[in-house]
Write an enzyme that holds these catalytic residues in place. Structure first.
Site, short mmCIF file in Angstrom:
data_model
loop_
_atom_site.label_atom_id
_atom_site.label_comp_id
_atom_site.label_asym_id
_atom_site.label_seq_id
_atom_site.Cartn_x
_atom_site.Cartn_y
_atom_site.Cartn_z
N ARG A 118 44.08 44.72 40.36
CA ARG A 118 43.06 44.99 39.35
C ARG A 118 42.12 43.80 39.26
O ARG A 118 42.57 42.64 39.24
CB ARG A 118 43.70 45.24 37.98
CG ARG A 118 44.33 46.62 37.83
CD ARG A 118 43.29 47.74 37.85
NE ARG A 118 43.83 49.09 37.79
CZ ARG A 118 44.12 49.84 38.85
NH1 ARG A 118 43.96 49.38 40.07
NH2 ARG A 118 44.58 51.07 38.69
N ASP A 148 39.64 44.16 47.07
CA ASP A 148 39.40 45.60 46.99
C ASP A 148 38.99 45.99 45.57
O ASP A 148 38.51 47.09 45.34
CB ASP A 148 40.66 46.37 47.40
CG ASP A 148 40.41 47.87 47.48
OD1 ASP A 148 39.41 48.26 48.13
OD2 ASP A 148 41.19 48.64 46.91
N GLU A 185 34.13 46.80 37.55
CA GLU A 185 33.72 47.72 38.62
C GLU A 185 33.53 49.15 38.09
O GLU A 185 32.97 50.00 38.77
CB GLU A 185 34.78 47.73 39.74
CG GLU A 185 36.09 48.34 39.29
CD GLU A 185 37.20 48.27 40.33
OE1 GLU A 185 37.33 47.25 41.02
OE2 GLU A 185 37.95 49.26 40.43
N HIS A 193 37.45 49.51 45.93
CA HIS A 193 38.67 50.06 45.33
C HIS A 193 39.12 51.33 46.05
O HIS A 193 39.23 52.40 45.45
CB HIS A 193 38.44 50.35 43.83
CG HIS A 193 39.72 50.46 43.05
ND1 HIS A 193 39.83 50.14 41.73
CD2 HIS A 193 40.97 50.84 43.43
CE1 HIS A 193 41.06 50.33 41.31
NE2 HIS A 193 41.78 50.76 42.34
P1 NAI Z 1 54.62 48.67 40.09
O1 NAI Z 1 54.65 49.04 38.64
O2 NAI Z 1 55.54 49.38 41.02
O3 NAI Z 1 54.85 47.10 40.26
C1 NAI Z 1 54.23 46.15 39.46
C2 NAI Z 1 55.12 44.92 39.43
O4 NAI Z 1 54.40 43.90 38.74
C3 NAI Z 1 56.44 45.13 38.69
O5 NAI Z 1 57.50 44.71 39.50
C4 NAI Z 1 56.29 44.28 37.43
O6 NAI Z 1 57.51 43.71 36.99
C5 NAI Z 1 55.34 43.20 37.92
N1 NAI Z 1 54.61 42.53 36.86
C6 NAI Z 1 54.01 43.07 35.77
N2 NAI Z 1 53.42 42.10 35.06
C7 NAI Z 1 53.64 40.94 35.71
C8 NAI Z 1 53.28 39.59 35.47
N3 NAI Z 1 52.54 39.25 34.40
N4 NAI Z 1 53.69 38.67 36.36
C9 NAI Z 1 54.43 38.99 37.43
N5 NAI Z 1 54.80 40.25 37.72
C10 NAI Z 1 54.41 41.20 36.86
O7 NAI Z 1 53.07 48.85 40.50
P2 NAI Z 1 52.50 49.15 41.96
O8 NAI Z 1 52.47 50.62 42.19
O9 NAI Z 1 53.18 48.26 42.93
O10 NAI Z 1 50.97 48.69 41.75
C11 NAI Z 1 50.60 47.33 41.73
C12 NAI Z 1 49.12 47.19 41.44
O11 NAI Z 1 48.33 47.85 42.42
C13 NAI Z 1 48.68 47.77 40.10
O12 NAI Z 1 47.72 46.89 39.51
C14 NAI Z 1 47.95 49.01 40.48
O13 NAI Z 1 47.02 49.38 39.52
C15 NAI Z 1 47.30 48.57 41.78
N6 NAI Z 1 46.88 49.68 42.64
C16 NAI Z 1 45.70 49.53 43.36
C17 NAI Z 1 45.25 50.54 44.19
C18 NAI Z 1 44.04 50.37 45.04
O14 NAI Z 1 43.57 51.35 45.62
N7 NAI Z 1 43.51 49.18 45.19
C19 NAI Z 1 45.98 51.81 44.26
C20 NAI Z 1 47.23 51.85 43.54
C21 NAI Z 1 47.63 50.81 42.73
#
Ligand code: NAI
Length: 327
Positions: free
Chosen positions: A232, A256, A261, A293
Site C-alpha cells: 500500500r 506498484d 493513487e 497497482h
Molecule cells: P496477509 O494478511 O496475508 O499478510 C499481511 C501480514 O502483515 C501478516 O502476516 C501480518 O501479521 C503482517 N503485519 C500487519 N501489520 C504489520 C506491521 N505493522 N508490521 C509487520 N507486519 C505486519 O496479506 P497479504 O494478502 O499477504 O497482502 C499483503 C499486502 O499486499 C496488503 O497490503 C495488500 O493490500 C497488498 N496487496 C497488493 C496487491 C497489488 O496488486 N499490488 C494485491 C493484493 C494485495
C-alpha cells in the site's frame, strides 16, 4: 437464481461471466458501470449483486434491499468500500473473493530484479538505440540480503520464490510463521532495515505502520538500498522517499503502489493534468519503476474472482456453508 454484475469489464471479464453463467446454471445481468441509484433497477429480481471496488454507501445498500437483493459479493479481497454496518442494518450478507498470492509475489520478484539490474534505464536506452554500457552495471541477487516486511500470504510466497536465487533473506512480522523459517531468519525491524540491500513491503496499511518507511527509518538503512512496494502506498512517506533518491541514499525503487493513487489508477489520464506531484517526480527518476497497482492482475486472478464470486452467490442461495462470506 439471478445475479446482477456491476463493473463487468468487456475486455477480460465478460467472456468468463458468460462461461460460468452456463456452467453454474445461473442467470446473469451484466452491466459495465458501477452501481448507482440510476441503474439500481438492474438489480431488481436478482437475489445477488456482484461488484468490484466502487463505494457501496448506506443509500445504495438500502436501495439494493428495496430491490430484493439478499447477498452482495465483491470481486476483491478487501471490502472496506462496502458500508458493512448498512449491510447488517438492511440484512444483506456480504462475501469477498480472495485470489492467490502468486501474481503479486512473482511481480515483486520481477521489480526486485528490474531494480538491481537497472532495467528501466536499459529499456529506455534500447528504445533509442543507445547500446552503451556505462551506468547500467547491475548486481546479483545471490550477493544481496533481502528484507521482507510482512510474511502473510504474499510475503511468504515472495520468500519462497526468492529462496531459489541464493540471496540471504531476513524477515519481520508481528506474528512469525513456521514455514518462513525454512528460508529466512526472523529479525527485529531495526536489524532488517540496517542489514538489507533490498527492503520489500507486504503488510496491510494500518494506523501503526502508516509511513513505516520515513526519513528516520531510511536513515537507518544501507546506502544504495532498494525499496520495493507492492502493498500500500501510504506505507512509505513519498516526500522522504524522493529526498533519499535525490541524495543517493536509496539506490532504486520499484513501486506498484503510491500514496494518493485513489481515483488515478485504472483510468486513461493521458490528456489530463494530474494533482499527484509525488507520482510525477517518482515516475521521472531513471532508477524508479512505477506501475499502476496491477501486480495482482493475471489471467489466474481474473478467472478466480469471477468464478468464486458466482460460486459464493450459489452457496449462499442454496443455504450451504460459504467460505467467502465475510459479514
Ligand atoms: P496477509 O494478511 O496475508 O499478510 C499481511 C501480514 O502483515 C501478516 O502476516 C501480518 O501479521 C503482517 N503485519 C500487519 N501489520 C504489520 C506491521 N505493522 N508490521 C509487520 N507486519 C505486519 O496479506 P497479504 O494478502 O499477504 O497482502 C499483503 C499486502 O499486499 C496488503 O497490503 C495488500 O493490500 C497488498 N496487496 C497488493 C496487491 C497489488 O496488486 N499490488 C494485491 C493484493 C494485495
Amino acid at each position: 437464481m439471478r445475479v446482477t454484475v456491476y463493473n463487468c469489464r468487456e475486455f477480460d471479464e465478460k467472456e468468463l461471466f458468460l462461461r460460468y453463467e452456463k456452467e453454474l446454471g445461473m442467470e446473469l445481468v451484466l452491466c459495465a458501470d458501477a452501481p448507482t441509484l440510476e441503474n439500481i433497477h438492474l438489480a431488481k429480481g436478482s437475489e445477488c449483486v456482484d461488484i468490484i471496488t466502487s463505494k457501496i454507501t448506506r443509500e445504495l445498500m438500502q436501495a439494493f434491499r428495496e430491490n430484493g437483493v439478499q447477498y452482495l459479493t465483491t470481486r476483491t479481497i478487501g471490502y472496506d468500500h462496502i458500508d458493512m454496518e448498512a449491510a447488517r442494518e438492511f440484512g444483506i450478507k456480504v462475501g469477498n473473493a480472495p485470489y492467490g498470492p502468486n501474481g503479486v509475489a512473482d511481480y515483486t520478484v520481477m521489480l526486485i530484479l528490474m531494480s538491481i539490474r537497472k532495467m528501466k534505464r536499459i529499456l529506455e536506452r534500447t528504445n533509442i538505440q543507445d547500446y552503451s554500457l556505462k551506468g547500467i552495471q547491475g548486481r546479483e541477487l545471490k550477493d544481496l540480503t533481502v528484507g521482507v516486511i510482512g510474511t502473510g500470504r504474499i510475503g511468504r510466497t515472495v520468500i519462497r520464490n526468492l529462496s531459489g536465487f541464493g540471496c540471504k533473506i531476513l524477515a519481520y512480522d508481528l506474528y512469525e510463521q513456521e514455514e518462513v523459517r525454512q528460508y529466512a531468519d526472523y529479525v527485529s525491524l531495526e536489524r532488517l532495515l540496517k542489514e538489507a540491500d533490498v527492503v520489500t513491503l507486504h503488510t496491510p496499511l494500518t494506523d501503526e505502520n502508516f509511513h513505516l518507511i520515513n526519513a528516520k527509518s531510511i536513515a537507518e538503512m544501507k546506502d544504495g538500498v532498494v525499496i520495493i512496494n507492492t502493498a500500500r502506498g501510504a506505507l512509505i512517506d513519498s516526500e522522504a522517499l524522493i529526498g533519499a533518491i535525490e541524495s543517493g541514499k536509496i539506490g532504486a525503487a520499484g513501486l506498484d503502489v503510491v500514496e494518493n493513487e485513489f481515483g488515478l489508477y485504472y483510468y486513461d489520464h493521458k490528456s489530463d493534468i494530474l494533482d499527484n506531484r509525488e507520482l510525477a517526480i517518482l515516475r521521472g527518476f531513471p532508477n524508479v519503476t512505477v506501475s499502476h497497482h496491477m501486480a495482482f492482475y493475471t489471467d489466474n486472478c481474473v478467472e478466480t474472482v469471477v468464478r468464486d464470486s458466482l460460486i459464493s452467490c450459489k452457496l449462499f442461495l442454496e443455504g450451504k456453508e460459504n467460505p467467502w462470506e465475510v459479514g
